[in-house]
Design a protein around this motif. Structure first.
Motif, PDB file in Angstrom:
ATOM      1  N   PRO A  88      28.726  26.417  32.412  1.00 32.56           N
ATOM      2  CA  PRO A  88      29.213  25.611  31.283  1.00 32.56           C
ATOM      3  C   PRO A  88      29.838  24.294  31.729  1.00 32.56           C
ATOM      4  CG  PRO A  88      30.394  27.713  31.416  1.00 32.56           C
ATOM      5  CD  PRO A  88      29.345  27.743  32.482  1.00 32.56           C
ATOM      6  N   GLN A  89      30.476  24.285  32.914  1.00 37.93           N
ATOM      7  CA  GLN A  89      31.089  23.030  33.384  1.00 37.93           C
ATOM      8  C   GLN A  89      30.014  22.004  33.711  1.00 37.93           C
ATOM      9  OE1 GLN A  89      34.999  23.789  35.758  1.00 37.93           O
ATOM     10  NE2 GLN A  89      33.678  25.556  36.115  1.00 37.93           N
ATOM     11  N   ARG A 102      31.653  23.915  44.509  1.00 36.57           N
ATOM     12  CA  ARG A 102      32.920  23.695  45.188  1.00 36.57           C
ATOM     13  C   ARG A 102      32.632  23.361  46.647  1.00 36.57           C
ATOM     14  NH1 ARG A 102      34.870  28.342  44.177  1.00 36.57           N
ATOM     15  NH2 ARG A 102      36.062  27.831  42.344  1.00 36.57           N
ATOM     16  N   LEU A 119      36.100  35.809  50.824  1.00 35.83           N
ATOM     17  CA  LEU A 119      37.035  35.039  49.996  1.00 35.83           C
ATOM     18  C   LEU A 119      36.442  33.773  49.376  1.00 35.83           C
ATOM     19  CD1 LEU A 119      39.872  34.592  48.859  1.00 35.83           C
ATOM     20  CD2 LEU A 119      40.460  33.407  50.975  1.00 35.83           C
ATOM     21  N   LEU A 120      35.818  32.929  50.202  1.00 29.45           N
ATOM     22  CA  LEU A 120      35.507  31.580  49.701  1.00 29.45           C
ATOM     23  C   LEU A 120      34.488  31.594  48.569  1.00 29.45           C
ATOM     24  CD1 LEU A 120      35.440  29.612  53.081  1.00 29.45           C
ATOM     25  CD2 LEU A 120      37.352  30.021  51.525  1.00 29.45           C
ATOM     26  N   ASN A 123      32.387  34.113  45.626  1.00 21.22           N
ATOM     27  CA  ASN A 123      32.220  35.404  44.959  1.00 21.22           C
ATOM     28  C   ASN A 123      30.718  35.636  44.883  1.00 21.22           C
ATOM     29  OD1 ASN A 123      31.836  37.513  43.205  1.00 21.22           O
ATOM     30  ND2 ASN A 123      33.477  36.897  41.809  1.00 21.22           N
ATOM     31  N   VAL A 182      28.873  37.750  43.743  1.00 17.38           N
ATOM     32  CA  VAL A 182      28.278  38.236  42.490  1.00 17.38           C
ATOM     33  C   VAL A 182      27.628  37.069  41.741  1.00 17.38           C
ATOM     34  CG1 VAL A 182      28.760  39.292  40.240  1.00 17.38           C
ATOM     35  CG2 VAL A 182      29.918  40.139  42.282  1.00 17.38           C
ATOM     36  N   ILE A 183      28.281  35.911  41.802  1.00 15.88           N
ATOM     37  CA  ILE A 183      27.826  34.771  41.000  1.00 15.88           C
ATOM     38  C   ILE A 183      27.519  33.533  41.830  1.00 15.88           C
ATOM     39  CG2 ILE A 183      28.883  35.342  38.768  1.00 15.88           C
ATOM     40  CD1 ILE A 183      31.339  33.721  39.646  1.00 15.88           C
ATOM     41  N   GLU A 184      27.945  33.539  43.118  1.00 16.55           N
ATOM     42  CA  GLU A 184      27.850  32.299  43.888  1.00 16.55           C
ATOM     43  C   GLU A 184      27.080  32.476  45.191  1.00 16.55           C
ATOM     44  OE1 GLU A 184      32.110  30.246  42.579  1.00 16.55           O
ATOM     45  OE2 GLU A 184      32.101  31.705  44.197  1.00 16.55           O
ATOM     46  N   LEU A 200      41.215  28.759  43.666  1.00 12.27           N
ATOM     47  CA  LEU A 200      39.892  29.185  44.130  1.00 12.27           C
ATOM     48  C   LEU A 200      39.072  29.755  42.987  1.00 12.27           C
ATOM     49  CD1 LEU A 200      38.114  29.160  46.686  1.00 12.27           C
ATOM     50  CD2 LEU A 200      38.834  31.526  47.092  1.00 12.27           C
ATOM     51  N   ARG A 201      39.431  30.936  42.493  1.00 11.97           N
ATOM     52  CA  ARG A 201      38.830  31.513  41.284  1.00 11.97           C
ATOM     53  C   ARG A 201      39.921  32.369  40.640  1.00 11.97           C
ATOM     54  NH1 ARG A 201      35.492  32.684  45.487  1.00 11.97           N
ATOM     55  NH2 ARG A 201      36.436  34.753  45.591  1.00 11.97           N
ATOM     56  N   MET A 244      42.886  35.075  44.691  1.00 13.36           N
ATOM     57  CA  MET A 244      43.955  35.173  45.681  1.00 13.36           C
ATOM     58  C   MET A 244      44.728  36.481  45.490  1.00 13.36           C
ATOM     59  SD  MET A 244      43.089  32.307  46.826  1.00 13.36           S
ATOM     60  CE  MET A 244      44.169  32.095  48.220  1.00 13.36           C
ATOM     61  N   ARG A 264      43.387  39.579  47.126  1.00 17.62           N
ATOM     62  CA  ARG A 264      43.548  39.715  48.585  1.00 17.62           C
ATOM     63  C   ARG A 264      45.015  39.868  48.983  1.00 17.62           C
ATOM     64  NH1 ARG A 264      38.897  37.852  46.098  1.00 17.62           N
ATOM     65  NH2 ARG A 264      37.126  38.154  47.490  1.00 17.62           N
ATOM     66  N   GLU A 280      37.584  40.961  41.209  1.00 21.87           N
ATOM     67  CA  GLU A 280      37.639  40.294  42.523  1.00 21.87           C
ATOM     68  C   GLU A 280      37.911  41.292  43.652  1.00 21.87           C
ATOM     69  OE1 GLU A 280      37.259  37.299  43.947  1.00 21.87           O
ATOM     70  OE2 GLU A 280      36.688  36.091  42.223  1.00 21.87           O
ATOM     71  N   GLY A 327      30.802  43.036  38.720  1.00 26.31           N
ATOM     72  CA  GLY A 327      30.605  41.817  37.942  1.00 26.31           C
ATOM     73  C   GLY A 327      31.672  40.778  38.223  1.00 26.31           C
ATOM     74  N   ALA A 328      31.709  39.762  37.365  1.00 24.74           N
ATOM     75  CA  ALA A 328      32.655  38.660  37.537  1.00 24.74           C
ATOM     76  C   ALA A 328      32.985  38.089  36.174  1.00 24.74           C
ATOM     77  CB  ALA A 328      32.052  37.570  38.423  1.00 24.74           C
ATOM     78  N   MET A 347      33.688  34.643  34.322  1.00 28.50           N
ATOM     79  CA  MET A 347      33.458  33.219  34.514  1.00 28.50           C
ATOM     80  C   MET A 347      34.115  32.418  33.397  1.00 28.50           C
ATOM     81  SD  MET A 347      29.505  33.402  35.654  1.00 28.50           S
ATOM     82  CE  MET A 347      29.570  31.652  35.945  1.00 28.50           C
ATOM     83  N   ARG A 348      34.091  31.085  33.563  1.00 27.11           N
ATOM     84  CA  ARG A 348      34.594  30.183  32.530  1.00 27.11           C
ATOM     85  C   ARG A 348      33.923  30.499  31.184  1.00 27.11           C
ATOM     86  NH1 ARG A 348      37.766  25.794  33.204  1.00 27.11           N
ATOM     87  NH2 ARG A 348      38.809  27.473  34.295  1.00 27.11           N
TER      88      ARG A 348
END
Lengths: 76, 229
Positions: free
Chosen positions: A16-17, A40, A62-63, A65, A67-69, B58-59, B63, B66, B95, B101-102, B104-105
């Motif tokens: 969406p962004q 990013r 960490l950097l 995800n 699942v989506i990235e 980050l998302r 954070m 973790r 996370e 799943g995740a 999102m915006r």
């Protein structure tokens, strides 16, 4: 040593962004843009002997995800 | 009933959650700071509250997932302790990998803050046993990142296993809430002892809140836990 990490949404995941940026560019009069996807960019300063495996683990844990990235690691 | 609320820097629904737990169960939860590496002994119930843990850096939830205390929460969930994640808490649970799943915006990019209609899809879990299958309830949402995503194979598996606990109900005059895949608003883990949901049950526990449909979630959990104990 400088490492560049690029984190991007996987193909097919709605962004969406990116769509909003696309819309804003069009409203500024920029024509002919087919698509915009936002991601990013992360800069790491690491020891020279940092292994590819460690860099990959940083991205997976960490950097990004995963699942989506997706991510791409670039040694500077 | 022994419970805990996890508190991160940036949590802002932790005290509402504590009030709901105290008023409904009769005993106040322990408030556990994110830097703790151990939880109080003998917990029956852990709540991960809403808010903007670590400023959503980050998302959302990345954070917090973790942080030291979450390792202890993951261990507790594996032992069968009931874990409820609301809003940012749901994001933290995805996370950590406790839920698939995740989030999102929101598809419309707007922060959505209003009451939403939900249908209760699964009444077999400790969290939802106090509702009727297919019942419509109303809870408030307040989030920017509630757009649930998983790949189609995962979604099919989750539906097949009855792990969709709550869905944004169709026919809402305001249209879809946030673009969530299959309108998923709340999701269970495979053992049924972990629930993540975007709506805020702790903000709907008495008539003065505008509704008390959230109260029944807590009543169901605490009744179920006392039977089990």
């Amino acid at each position: 040593m400088k490492i560049n990490v690029y984190v991007t949404l996987k193909p097919g995941v709605l962004d969406p962004q990116g769509k909003a940026i696309h819309h804003a560019l069009a409203s500024l009069g920029f024509a002919g843009i087919d698509d915009v996807r936002a991601g990013r960019f992360i800069e790491l300063e690491v020891a020279n002997d940092t292994s590819d495996d460690d860099l990959d683990a940083m991205c997976r844990k960490l950097l990004a995800n995963t699942v989506i990235e997706n991510y791409r690691i670039e040694r500077g | 009933m022994k419970s805990a609320v996890i508190v991160f820097p940036g949590s802002n629904c932790d005290r509402d959650m504590a009030v709901a737990i105290r008023d409904i169960s009769g005993s106040a939860p322990a408030m556990v700071w994110h830097g703790e590496s151990a939880l109080p002994d003998g917990l029956d119930f852990i709540a991960i509250p809403g808010g903007f843990s670590y400023g959503d850096y980050l998302r959302s939830g990345a954070m917090a997932a973790r942080s030291p205390v979450m390792r202890a929460v993951v261990d507790a969930a594996a032992r069968g302790v009931a874990v409820l994640g609301v809003c940012n808490g749901f994001q933290v649970l995805t996370e950590t990998g406790l839920l698939p799943g995740a989030l999102m915006r929101n598809a419309g990019l707007n922060f959505v803050c209003r009451d939403v209609a939900l249908s209760v899809e699964n009444t077999q879990s400790v969290f939802t046993s106090n509702y009727r299958a297919g019942e419509q309830i109303v809870l408030p949402v307040a989030h920017h990142d509630g757009n649930y995503f998983a790949d189609d194979a995962t979604l099919d598996r989750l539906e097949g296993e009855g792990r969709v606990a709550l869905r944004y109900a169709g026919g809402d005059a305001n249209g879809r809430v946030n673009g969530s895949a299959r309108d998923i608003a709340g999701l269970l883990n495979d053992a049924g002892n972990v629930l993540g949901l975007m709506p805020h049950p702790e903000r709907a526990i008495e008539a003065a809140h505008g509704g008390s449909d959230g109260r029944r979630l807590f009543e169901g959990v605490f009744a179920g836990l006392s039977v089990a104990a």
